[in-house]
Design a protein around this motif. Sequence first.
Motif, mmCIF file in Angstrom:
data_model
loop_
_atom_site.group_PDB
_atom_site.id
_atom_site.type_symbol
_atom_site.label_atom_id
_atom_site.label_comp_id
_atom_site.label_asym_id
_atom_site.label_seq_id
_atom_site.Cartn_x
_atom_site.Cartn_y
_atom_site.Cartn_z
ATOM 1 N N ASN A 1 2.952 10.709 -1.799
ATOM 2 C CA ASN A 1 2.967 10.619 -0.346
ATOM 3 C C ASN A 1 2.891 9.168 0.126
ATOM 4 O O ASN A 1 1.571 8.694 -0.111
ATOM 5 C CB ASN A 1 2.162 11.614 0.346
ATOM 6 N N PRO A 2 3.937 8.297 0.773
ATOM 7 C CA PRO A 2 3.533 6.816 1.050
ATOM 8 C C PRO A 2 2.358 6.605 1.978
ATOM 9 O O PRO A 2 1.972 5.554 2.202
ATOM 10 C CB PRO A 2 4.836 6.262 1.567
ATOM 11 N N HIS A 3 2.044 7.661 2.972
ATOM 12 C CA HIS A 3 0.900 7.423 3.883
ATOM 13 C C HIS A 3 -0.352 8.239 3.567
ATOM 14 O O HIS A 3 -1.166 8.228 4.240
ATOM 15 C CB HIS A 3 1.595 8.332 5.193
ATOM 16 N N HIS A 4 -0.580 8.394 2.148
ATOM 17 C CA HIS A 4 -1.728 9.124 1.746
ATOM 18 C C HIS A 4 -2.820 8.274 1.692
ATOM 19 O O HIS A 4 -4.067 8.794 1.790
ATOM 20 C CB HIS A 4 -1.599 9.675 0.359
ATOM 21 N N LEU A 5 -2.727 6.840 1.681
ATOM 22 C CA LEU A 5 -3.581 5.849 1.883
ATOM 23 C C LEU A 5 -3.903 5.242 3.047
ATOM 24 O O LEU A 5 -4.500 3.985 3.012
ATOM 25 C CB LEU A 5 -3.765 4.814 0.697
ATOM 26 N N ASP A 6 -3.176 5.817 4.114
ATOM 27 C CA ASP A 6 -3.201 5.035 5.385
ATOM 28 C C ASP A 6 -4.409 4.919 6.032
ATOM 29 O O ASP A 6 -5.538 5.827 5.489
ATOM 30 C CB ASP A 6 -2.146 5.877 6.450
ATOM 31 N N ARG A 7 -4.637 4.203 7.076
ATOM 32 C CA ARG A 7 -5.999 4.076 7.778
ATOM 33 C C ARG A 7 -6.217 5.197 8.227
ATOM 34 O O ARG A 7 -7.653 5.278 8.631
ATOM 35 C CB ARG A 7 -5.786 2.822 8.584
ATOM 36 N N VAL B 1 -3.565 -5.577 -3.017
ATOM 37 C CA VAL B 1 -2.622 -4.676 -2.277
ATOM 38 C C VAL B 1 -2.336 -5.403 -0.818
ATOM 39 O O VAL B 1 -3.315 -5.661 -0.334
ATOM 40 C CB VAL B 1 -3.187 -3.178 -2.197
ATOM 41 N N SER B 2 -0.986 -5.242 -0.737
ATOM 42 C CA SER B 2 -0.442 -5.842 0.719
ATOM 43 C C SER B 2 -0.493 -4.810 1.891
ATOM 44 O O SER B 2 -0.030 -3.722 1.594
ATOM 45 C CB SER B 2 0.553 -6.710 0.677
ATOM 46 N N CYS B 3 -1.005 -5.053 2.979
ATOM 47 C CA CYS B 3 -0.977 -3.758 4.137
ATOM 48 C C CYS B 3 -0.366 -4.638 5.072
ATOM 49 O O CYS B 3 -1.159 -5.219 6.207
ATOM 50 C CB CYS B 3 -2.185 -3.168 4.351
ATOM 51 N N ALA C 1 -5.656 8.192 7.327
ATOM 52 C CA ALA C 1 -5.706 9.380 6.540
ATOM 53 C C ALA C 1 -7.178 9.506 5.859
ATOM 54 O O ALA C 1 -7.807 8.604 5.511
ATOM 55 C CB ALA C 1 -4.669 9.235 5.168
ATOM 56 N N ASP C 2 -7.535 10.593 5.593
ATOM 57 C CA ASP C 2 -8.833 10.768 4.909
ATOM 58 C C ASP C 2 -9.283 10.241 3.692
ATOM 59 O O ASP C 2 -10.270 9.404 3.486
ATOM 60 C CB ASP C 2 -9.378 12.503 4.836
ATOM 61 N N LEU C 3 -8.359 10.269 2.646
ATOM 62 C CA LEU C 3 -8.305 9.675 1.450
ATOM 63 C C LEU C 3 -8.399 8.175 1.849
ATOM 64 O O LEU C 3 -9.097 7.199 1.045
ATOM 65 C CB LEU C 3 -7.467 10.090 0.545
ATOM 66 N N GLY C 4 -7.565 7.708 2.695
ATOM 67 C CA GLY C 4 -7.358 6.240 3.111
ATOM 68 C C GLY C 4 -8.631 5.748 3.371
ATOM 69 O O GLY C 4 -9.049 4.562 3.336
ATOM 70 N N ARG C 5 -9.189 6.337 4.458
ATOM 71 C CA ARG C 5 -10.641 5.971 4.921
ATOM 72 C C ARG C 5 -11.524 5.862 4.115
ATOM 73 O O ARG C 5 -12.387 4.830 3.740
ATOM 74 C CB ARG C 5 -11.074 6.906 6.058
ATOM 75 N N LEU C 6 -11.972 6.771 3.102
ATOM 76 C CA LEU C 6 -12.747 6.981 2.099
ATOM 77 C C LEU C 6 -12.529 5.855 1.140
ATOM 78 O O LEU C 6 -13.529 4.891 0.676
ATOM 79 C CB LEU C 6 -12.738 8.103 1.275
ATOM 80 N N ALA C 7 -11.209 5.528 0.607
ATOM 81 C CA ALA C 7 -10.681 4.549 -0.268
ATOM 82 C C ALA C 7 -11.241 3.273 0.106
ATOM 83 O O ALA C 7 -11.919 2.255 -0.647
ATOM 84 C CB ALA C 7 -9.422 4.586 -0.796
ATOM 85 N N ALA C 8 -11.029 2.733 1.458
ATOM 86 C CA ALA C 8 -11.201 1.595 1.965
ATOM 87 C C ALA C 8 -12.682 1.195 2.151
ATOM 88 O O ALA C 8 -13.001 0.106 2.017
ATOM 89 C CB ALA C 8 -10.690 1.362 3.555
ATOM 90 N N LEU D 1 0.766 -1.189 0.130
ATOM 91 C CA LEU D 1 -0.009 0.053 -0.128
ATOM 92 C C LEU D 1 0.866 1.246 -0.121
ATOM 93 O O LEU D 1 0.359 2.212 -0.509
ATOM 94 C CB LEU D 1 -0.829 0.084 1.011
ATOM 95 N N PRO D 2 1.948 1.417 0.831
ATOM 96 C CA PRO D 2 2.564 2.506 0.915
ATOM 97 C C PRO D 2 3.213 2.781 -0.601
ATOM 98 O O PRO D 2 3.411 4.096 -1.034
ATOM 99 C CB PRO D 2 4.009 2.348 1.914
ATOM 100 N N GLU D 3 3.484 1.944 -1.203
ATOM 101 C CA GLU D 3 4.314 2.129 -2.638
ATOM 102 C C GLU D 3 3.278 2.499 -3.704
ATOM 103 O O GLU D 3 3.496 3.517 -4.328
ATOM 104 C CB GLU D 3 4.770 0.588 -3.024
ATOM 105 N N LEU D 4 1.985 2.002 -3.545
ATOM 106 C CA LEU D 4 0.924 2.305 -4.435
ATOM 107 C C LEU D 4 0.638 3.787 -4.003
ATOM 108 O O LEU D 4 0.701 4.611 -4.923
ATOM 109 C CB LEU D 4 -0.245 1.570 -4.307
ATOM 110 N N ALA D 5 0.533 4.147 -2.711
ATOM 111 C CA ALA D 5 0.137 5.712 -2.351
ATOM 112 C C ALA D 5 1.202 6.446 -2.821
ATOM 113 O O ALA D 5 0.831 7.393 -3.504
ATOM 114 C CB ALA D 5 -0.006 5.784 -0.741
#
Length: 228
Positions: free
Chosen positions: A23-29, A74-76, A31-38, A13-17
């Motif tokens: 930003n490797p943390h843009h899709l973190d749990r 995607v691996s997390c 993060a706003d975008l990370g929560r929405l995407a999940a 996931l960090p690589e994809l983000a």
Amino acid sequence: MLWQHLPAVGRPLPELANSLFGNPHHLDRDADLGRLAARLLAAAYTTDPGAAAAAAGTALSADAWRQVWASVGVSCDEVSATVLVLNLPLAGSGAAAAIAAAAAETGEPVWLTARSLRRAWKPGSGLHTVRVCENPVVVETAAARLGPHALPLICVYGRPSIAAWLLLEGLAAAGVRLLMTCDRDTAGQQFLTELLRLPGAVEWLAAADGIYEESRLPDLLMGAFLLE
């Protein structure tokens, strides 16, 4: 932008983000975008527990988070999701099979990760029944007293992780009988209810007295490890 790059098999996931947003943390749990995407992924690709959490608008648990992203390849952090096993014969080319087989030769408990269980494995020859407990003390005591002579045992260590579900669902799908026990407090009974939904799962030593597995330890050792 994200949907155009999914599924993304084998990508952390960090690589994809980082590749998409710098930003490797843009899709973190957290993060706003990370929560929405999940949540969107949960609704689109999964049923339980991801979609239920998404439909309710609640935050995904860490395990549900991993499962949602895993559904699109995607691996997390799958090395942090683990399950404890003792004398569990697994076969196949995957790492879990090699690790479990090596540990079983000495009767040593070993942790398997979700990552290791994503690779090819199947129940070993002659594996028809597996006991499943909640607390590591059951595994530790069985290993100390019976070592390689203890019957196959899995410990979910509280609420089952993705690693535990991967292992248990794989065994159940292969026709292995699963005998389940947990603490009999509120949390333990919730875990047990979830586990008993697996095909072929039944409660283990339901008649034994004691709220906690530690208080039923003599029954668990006698009923599970000395008598098949």
